[in-house]
Motif scaffolding. Structure first.
Motif, PDB file in Angstrom:
ATOM      1  N   ILE A   1       0.867  -1.243   0.054  1.00 52.03           N
ATOM      2  CA  ILE A   1       0.039  -0.035  -0.104  1.00 52.03           C
ATOM      3  C   ILE A   1       0.853   1.193  -0.018  1.00 52.03           C
ATOM      4  O   ILE A   1       0.587   2.342  -0.643  1.00 52.03           O
ATOM      5  CB  ILE A   1      -1.008  -0.018   1.532  1.00 52.03           C
ATOM      6  CG1 ILE A   1      -1.890  -1.330   1.309  1.00 52.03           C
ATOM      7  CG2 ILE A   1      -1.751   1.198   1.162  1.00 52.03           C
ATOM      8  CD1 ILE A   1      -2.822  -1.529   2.590  1.00 52.03           C
ATOM      9  N   GLY A   2       2.060   1.197   0.706  1.00 49.30           N
ATOM     10  CA  GLY A   2       2.930   2.306   0.702  1.00 49.30           C
ATOM     11  C   GLY A   2       3.665   2.315  -0.604  1.00 49.30           C
ATOM     12  O   GLY A   2       4.751   1.773  -0.559  1.00 49.30           O
ATOM     13  N   ALA A   3       3.384   3.240  -1.427  1.00 54.98           N
ATOM     14  CA  ALA A   3       3.800   2.786  -2.695  1.00 54.98           C
ATOM     15  C   ALA A   3       4.999   3.551  -3.159  1.00 54.98           C
ATOM     16  O   ALA A   3       5.816   3.213  -3.721  1.00 54.98           O
ATOM     17  CB  ALA A   3       2.685   3.297  -4.079  1.00 54.98           C
ATOM     18  N   ARG A   4       5.223   4.647  -2.549  1.00 55.35           N
ATOM     19  CA  ARG A   4       6.391   5.574  -3.015  1.00 55.35           C
ATOM     20  C   ARG A   4       6.548   6.419  -1.881  1.00 55.35           C
ATOM     21  O   ARG A   4       5.750   6.904  -1.222  1.00 55.35           O
ATOM     22  CB  ARG A   4       5.814   6.668  -4.045  1.00 55.35           C
ATOM     23  CG  ARG A   4       6.693   7.024  -5.078  1.00 55.35           C
ATOM     24  CD  ARG A   4       6.374   7.834  -6.272  1.00 55.35           C
ATOM     25  NE  ARG A   4       7.044   9.196  -6.386  1.00 55.35           N
ATOM     26  CZ  ARG A   4       6.417   9.980  -7.136  1.00 55.35           C
ATOM     27  NH1 ARG A   4       5.536   9.963  -7.855  1.00 55.35           N
ATOM     28  NH2 ARG A   4       7.272  11.395  -7.387  1.00 55.35           N
ATOM     29  N   ARG A   5       7.969   6.717  -1.775  1.00 55.23           N
ATOM     30  CA  ARG A   5       8.638   7.665  -0.643  1.00 55.23           C
ATOM     31  C   ARG A   5       8.753   9.195  -0.933  1.00 55.23           C
ATOM     32  O   ARG A   5       9.346   9.192  -2.084  1.00 55.23           O
ATOM     33  CB  ARG A   5       9.948   7.076  -0.069  1.00 55.23           C
ATOM     34  CG  ARG A   5       9.915   5.782   0.323  1.00 55.23           C
ATOM     35  CD  ARG A   5      11.122   5.184   0.685  1.00 55.23           C
ATOM     36  NE  ARG A   5      11.009   3.929   1.405  1.00 55.23           N
ATOM     37  CZ  ARG A   5      11.710   3.685   2.627  1.00 55.23           C
ATOM     38  NH1 ARG A   5      12.395   4.441   3.186  1.00 55.23           N
ATOM     39  NH2 ARG A   5      11.263   2.285   2.970  1.00 55.23           N
ATOM     40  N   PHE A   6       8.699   9.846  -0.235  1.00 58.17           N
ATOM     41  CA  PHE A   6       8.846  11.333  -0.299  1.00 58.17           C
ATOM     42  C   PHE A   6       9.679  11.856   0.669  1.00 58.17           C
ATOM     43  O   PHE A   6       9.363  11.731   1.911  1.00 58.17           O
ATOM     44  CB  PHE A   6       7.627  12.272  -0.579  1.00 58.17           C
ATOM     45  CG  PHE A   6       6.722  11.920  -1.703  1.00 58.17           C
ATOM     46  CD1 PHE A   6       6.762  12.383  -3.067  1.00 58.17           C
ATOM     47  CD2 PHE A   6       5.657  10.765  -1.608  1.00 58.17           C
ATOM     48  CE1 PHE A   6       6.044  12.179  -4.041  1.00 58.17           C
ATOM     49  CE2 PHE A   6       5.119  10.267  -2.764  1.00 58.17           C
ATOM     50  CZ  PHE A   6       5.240  11.025  -3.976  1.00 58.17           C
ATOM     51  N   GLY A   7      10.407  12.786   0.311  1.00 59.38           N
ATOM     52  CA  GLY A   7      11.356  13.602   1.284  1.00 59.38           C
ATOM     53  C   GLY A   7      10.563  14.723   1.939  1.00 59.38           C
ATOM     54  O   GLY A   7       9.783  15.199   1.220  1.00 59.38           O
TER      55      GLY A   7
ATOM     56  N   ALA B   1       1.182   7.434  -0.362  1.00 62.18           N
ATOM     57  CA  ALA B   1       2.490   8.031  -0.406  1.00 62.18           C
ATOM     58  C   ALA B   1       3.089   8.071   1.146  1.00 62.18           C
ATOM     59  O   ALA B   1       2.518   8.079   2.067  1.00 62.18           O
ATOM     60  CB  ALA B   1       2.429   9.580  -0.718  1.00 62.18           C
ATOM     61  N   LEU B   2       4.434   7.465   1.194  1.00 62.93           N
ATOM     62  CA  LEU B   2       5.127   7.629   2.327  1.00 62.93           C
ATOM     63  C   LEU B   2       5.964   8.881   2.688  1.00 62.93           C
ATOM     64  O   LEU B   2       6.373   9.306   1.664  1.00 62.93           O
ATOM     65  CB  LEU B   2       5.732   6.257   2.611  1.00 62.93           C
ATOM     66  CG  LEU B   2       5.137   4.822   2.318  1.00 62.93           C
ATOM     67  CD1 LEU B   2       6.090   3.738   2.583  1.00 62.93           C
ATOM     68  CD2 LEU B   2       4.089   4.967   3.316  1.00 62.93           C
ATOM     69  N   VAL B   3       6.352   9.215   3.699  1.00 66.32           N
ATOM     70  CA  VAL B   3       7.249  10.228   4.058  1.00 66.32           C
ATOM     71  C   VAL B   3       8.405   9.759   4.825  1.00 66.32           C
ATOM     72  O   VAL B   3       8.419   9.035   5.889  1.00 66.32           O
ATOM     73  CB  VAL B   3       6.340  11.421   4.979  1.00 66.32           C
ATOM     74  CG1 VAL B   3       7.510  12.502   5.382  1.00 66.32           C
ATOM     75  CG2 VAL B   3       5.132  11.957   4.316  1.00 66.32           C
ATOM     76  N   ASP B   4       9.426   9.862   4.263  1.00 64.73           N
ATOM     77  CA  ASP B   4      10.886   9.549   4.828  1.00 64.73           C
ATOM     78  C   ASP B   4      11.637  11.074   4.973  1.00 64.73           C
ATOM     79  O   ASP B   4      12.150  11.522   4.182  1.00 64.73           O
ATOM     80  CB  ASP B   4      11.632   8.575   3.846  1.00 64.73           C
ATOM     81  CG  ASP B   4      13.083   8.309   4.319  1.00 64.73           C
ATOM     82  OD1 ASP B   4      13.393   9.134   5.379  1.00 64.73           O
ATOM     83  OD2 ASP B   4      14.041   7.628   3.541  1.00 64.73           O
ATOM     84  N   PRO B   5      11.524  11.306   6.259  1.00 63.96           N
ATOM     85  CA  PRO B   5      12.027  12.735   6.604  1.00 63.96           C
ATOM     86  C   PRO B   5      13.563  12.783   6.325  1.00 63.96           C
ATOM     87  O   PRO B   5      14.236  14.010   6.493  1.00 63.96           O
ATOM     88  CB  PRO B   5      11.692  13.090   7.814  1.00 63.96           C
ATOM     89  CG  PRO B   5      11.359  11.656   8.406  1.00 63.96           C
ATOM     90  CD  PRO B   5      11.073  10.781   7.554  1.00 63.96           C
ATOM     91  N   TRP B   6      14.287  11.789   6.254  1.00 66.50           N
ATOM     92  CA  TRP B   6      15.810  11.796   6.323  1.00 66.50           C
ATOM     93  C   TRP B   6      16.271  11.607   4.763  1.00 66.50           C
ATOM     94  O   TRP B   6      17.366  11.658   4.492  1.00 66.50           O
ATOM     95  CB  TRP B   6      16.382  10.830   7.071  1.00 66.50           C
ATOM     96  CG  TRP B   6      16.161  10.815   8.630  1.00 66.50           C
ATOM     97  CD1 TRP B   6      15.037  10.378   9.295  1.00 66.50           C
ATOM     98  CD2 TRP B   6      16.779  11.714   9.452  1.00 66.50           C
ATOM     99  NE1 TRP B   6      15.046  10.637  10.588  1.00 66.50           N
ATOM    100  CE2 TRP B   6      16.276  11.752  10.791  1.00 66.50           C
ATOM    101  CE3 TRP B   6      18.057  12.374   9.417  1.00 66.50           C
ATOM    102  CZ2 TRP B   6      16.646  12.253  11.964  1.00 66.50           C
ATOM    103  CZ3 TRP B   6      18.339  13.180  10.393  1.00 66.50           C
ATOM    104  CH2 TRP B   6      17.838  12.754  11.844  1.00 66.50           C
ATOM    105  N   SER B   7      15.341  11.314   3.837  1.00 65.72           N
ATOM    106  CA  SER B   7      15.744  11.168   2.347  1.00 65.72           C
ATOM    107  C   SER B   7      16.183  12.532   1.806  1.00 65.72           C
ATOM    108  O   SER B   7      15.549  13.495   2.173  1.00 65.72           O
ATOM    109  CB  SER B   7      14.913  10.415   1.789  1.00 65.72           C
ATOM    110  OG  SER B   7      13.570  11.100   1.261  1.00 65.72           O
TER     111      SER B   7
END
Ligand SMILES: [Zn+2]
Ligand SMILES: [Zn+2]
Length: 352
Positions: A321-327, A346-352
């Motif tokens: 379900i978590g298809a794509r990461r965004f910084g 959309a997932l949030v990766d705050p370190w990317s």
């Protein structure tokens, strides 16, 4: 309102407080509503991201998980985003509806950024004393947990409210994270047939992988959708219909899809999207229909969600379900993608 980046100092932790180093947070439907300013009583500015996972960065004093196990720096954690439920008011006690407690606050939604790091779209999240923290089971990855995310917690509550029994036919209106997770859990709860109605096709395909037997697209007219559900239920309608679509039209459609004496659980109307028109005689009274609201989730749903992920992560593709990461610098793009339903989540990766 566009999201902007701000820097905050690391807080001085009180005894019992902790900092989580965020691994992943998510953009859910609520965040799109927050972005559009459609939720009442939100203390902007806020740091969005209510369901979040990561590792324990530091704690002041002893920090224990909900089972009383001492936590160490580096442990992989999830925390229950609802906090300050008082346990004393009418809602918490006599009515046994803690999700309606007036003191209740939710990370990323009803906590203001003026009070600190109360949201997951941030490299670190402040865990105030009293927040319920749990270690992720060893097999459960950050991606598993956040793939289910708030939709999984909500669907655990929906299944409880739906009182599904083995062999039931279940219709789920909506193919977002809540709808997909509800289809998966209805299957595991013993449903004989699970029908998901939604869009776009990519979400319907994933709904089938999650456990749905049949899917119906929104390109099919409402009349034909109803006819299809009737055909799939031998002309009598579904035992249980779950609304996870958030549209007043879905409600009008859903009551017609339930069988006489069936149940209808409404979970998708987190915001006020306007009135629905139904005929109380035809669709509720004569039908003997049981309509149940489902608001928020409780600690028990959070803990059961972890157990479900631990047991079924190999069988049910929650992580997909978590298809794509965004910084953090791509957050406005992530919100646009989420609002357009372009990807499941959309997932949030705050370190990317
Ligand atoms: Zn959410
Ligand atoms: Zn209370």
């Amino acid at each position: 309102m566009p999201v902007e980046l701000r820097e905050f100092a690391e807080p001085d932790l009180p005894v019992g407080g902790a900092l989580l180093r965020t691994a992943l947070s998510e953009v859910c439907g609520t965040d799109v509503h927050l972005w559009h300013g459609r939720l009442a009583g939100v203390p902007y500015p806020i740091i969005p991201g209510h369901v979040t996972t990561g590792t324990l960065d530091k704690a002041r004093g002893s920090l224990k998980d909900v089972q009383g196990v001492e936590l160490r720096e580096g442990d992989r954690l999830a925390f229950f985003d609802v906090h300050r439920t008082c346990g004393k008011c009418l809602a918490c006690t006599a009515h046994r509806t803690p999700t309606r407690c007036p003191s209740r606050r939710v990370y990323g939604i009803t906590d203001s950024a003026t009070e600190g790091l109360f949201g997951g779209w941030s490299q670190k999240v402040y865990l105030e004393p009293g927040v319920v923290v749990a270690k992720l089971p060893d097999r459960v990855t950050f991606e598993d947990y956040i793939g289910g995310g708030c939709g999984l917690l909500t669907s655990v509550h929906i299944i409880e409210r739906s009182k599904i029994v083995m062999g039931d036919t279940v219709v789920v209106q909506g193919a977002g994270a809540v709808g997909m997770c509800t289809a998966a859990l209805a299957r595991k709860a013993g449903a004989g047939k699970v029908i998901v109605i939604g869009a776009p096709q990519s979400r319907l395909d994933l709904s089938l992988a999650m456990g749905a037997d049949e899917v119906i697209g929104l390109d099919v007219s409402p009349e034909d959708r109803l006819a299809r559900v009737m055909a799939l239920t031998g002309g009598i309608g579904a035992d249980v219909v779950v609304e996870a679509a958030g549209s007043p039209r879905a409600f009008e459609e859903g009551v017609r899809m339930a069988r006489n004496g069936g149940a209808y659980v409404i979970a998708g109307h987190y915001t006020n999207t306007g009135d629905s028109t139904i005929n109380a005689h035809e669709h509720i009274n004569r039908k003997h229909l049981d309509i149940r609201g489902c608001w928020g989730s409780e600690v028990g749903h959070f803990l059961r969600a972890l157990n479900i992920l631990d047991r079924y992560r190999d069988e049910i593709p929650f992580r997909d379900i978590g298809a794509r990461r965004f910084g953090l610098t791509q957050i406005n793009e992530a919100l646009e993608v989420a609002a357009a339903l372009a990807i499941p989540k959309a997932l949030v990766d705050p370190w990317s």
